[in-house]
Design a protein around this motif. Structure first.
Motif, PDB file in Angstrom:
ATOM      1  N   LEU A   1       0.828  -1.198   0.000  1.00  0.00           N
ATOM      2  CA  LEU A   1       0.000   0.000   0.000  1.00  0.00           C
ATOM      3  C   LEU A   1       0.862   1.246   0.000  1.00  0.00           C
ATOM      4  O   LEU A   1       2.056   1.188  -0.190  1.00  0.00           O
ATOM      5  N   LEU A   2       0.209   2.365   0.276  1.00  0.00           N
ATOM      6  CA  LEU A   2       0.923   3.631   0.258  1.00  0.00           C
ATOM      7  C   LEU A   2       1.828   3.782   1.469  1.00  0.00           C
ATOM      8  O   LEU A   2       1.475   3.418   2.584  1.00  0.00           O
ATOM      9  N   ASP A   3       2.972   4.351   1.231  1.00  0.00           N
ATOM     10  CA  ASP A   3       3.907   4.602   2.316  1.00  0.00           C
ATOM     11  C   ASP A   3       3.883   6.088   2.669  1.00  0.00           C
ATOM     12  O   ASP A   3       4.918   6.749   2.688  1.00  0.00           O
ATOM     13  N   LEU A   4       2.687   6.617   2.914  1.00  0.00           N
ATOM     14  CA  LEU A   4       2.510   8.023   3.275  1.00  0.00           C
ATOM     15  C   LEU A   4       2.145   8.123   4.745  1.00  0.00           C
ATOM     16  O   LEU A   4       1.428   7.276   5.270  1.00  0.00           O
ATOM     17  N   PRO A   5       2.613   9.174   5.402  1.00  0.00           N
ATOM     18  CA  PRO A   5       2.246   9.337   6.812  1.00  0.00           C
ATOM     19  C   PRO A   5       0.759   9.629   6.968  1.00  0.00           C
ATOM     20  O   PRO A   5       0.172  10.331   6.148  1.00  0.00           O
ATOM     21  N   LYS A   6       0.169   9.083   8.004  1.00  0.00           N
ATOM     22  CA  LYS A   6      -1.232   9.375   8.344  1.00  0.00           C
ATOM     23  C   LYS A   6      -1.206  10.463   9.404  1.00  0.00           C
ATOM     24  O   LYS A   6      -0.531  10.344  10.417  1.00  0.00           O
ATOM     25  N   CYS A  64       3.788  25.295  -5.738  1.00  0.00           N
ATOM     26  CA  CYS A  64       5.063  24.674  -5.376  1.00  0.00           C
ATOM     27  C   CYS A  64       4.843  23.166  -5.260  1.00  0.00           C
ATOM     28  O   CYS A  64       3.710  22.699  -5.269  1.00  0.00           O
ATOM     29  N   PRO A  65       5.921  22.408  -5.132  1.00  0.00           N
ATOM     30  CA  PRO A  65       5.772  20.971  -4.927  1.00  0.00           C
ATOM     31  C   PRO A  65       5.076  20.686  -3.592  1.00  0.00           C
ATOM     32  O   PRO A  65       5.149  21.498  -2.667  1.00  0.00           O
ATOM     33  N   VAL A  66       4.415  19.545  -3.512  1.00  0.00           N
ATOM     34  CA  VAL A  66       3.747  19.166  -2.273  1.00  0.00           C
ATOM     35  C   VAL A  66       4.337  17.868  -1.739  1.00  0.00           C
ATOM     36  O   VAL A  66       4.801  17.016  -2.492  1.00  0.00           O
ATOM     37  N   GLU A  67       4.319  17.761  -0.416  1.00  0.00           N
ATOM     38  CA  GLU A  67       4.695  16.528   0.268  1.00  0.00           C
ATOM     39  C   GLU A  67       3.394  15.921   0.774  1.00  0.00           C
ATOM     40  O   GLU A  67       2.753  16.475   1.661  1.00  0.00           O
ATOM     41  N   PRO A  68       2.944  14.808   0.202  1.00  0.00           N
ATOM     42  CA  PRO A  68       1.632  14.267   0.558  1.00  0.00           C
ATOM     43  C   PRO A  68       1.606  13.515   1.884  1.00  0.00           C
ATOM     44  O   PRO A  68       2.593  12.918   2.305  1.00  0.00           O
TER      45      PRO A  68
END
Length: 108
Positions: A1-6, A64-68
């Motif tokens: 799955l996604l390795d993004l912070p919750k 600008c760039p985003v950090e998801p």
């Protein structure tokens, strides 16, 4: 799955200057919330980070760039409600009020 912070930060920890009145509508429509800016990158919480246009919308909104990151849709909308209330009342910072998921949330 996604390795993004919750994430689900309280409203008092969100840089509300990133979500002005002109951006609120787009943030609601795409269920996204700008959390903070570091250097030239904005950290953005998405309810659905896999939505095809969400990241592009965020990059266009904040220029600008985003950090998801990932947050529950109800939490994002509760925070947006809180930001909108503060803007109506002429306040941007008030640490005594926090948005919590489920309080005044709207759903899509």
């Amino acid at each position: 799955l996604l390795d993004l912070p919750k994430v689900e930060p309280p409203l008092s920890e969100i840089d509300q200057s990133l979500t002005d009145r002109t951006r609120l509508k787009a943030c609601r429509e795409h269920s996204l919330l700008a959390l903070s800016r570091k250097d030239y990158v904005v950290r953005v919480a998405f309810a659905d980070p896999l939505a095809a246009d969400s990241r592009h919308v965020a990059e266009a909104l904040f220029q600008c760039p985003v950090e998801p990151a990932i947050a529950r849709r109800t939490h994002i909308h509760a925070c947006l409600d809180g930001i909108e209330r503060r803007q109506r009342n002429g306040r941007h910072e008030d640490s005594s009020t926090t948005a919590t998921a489920g309080t005044t949330a709207t759903t899509n």
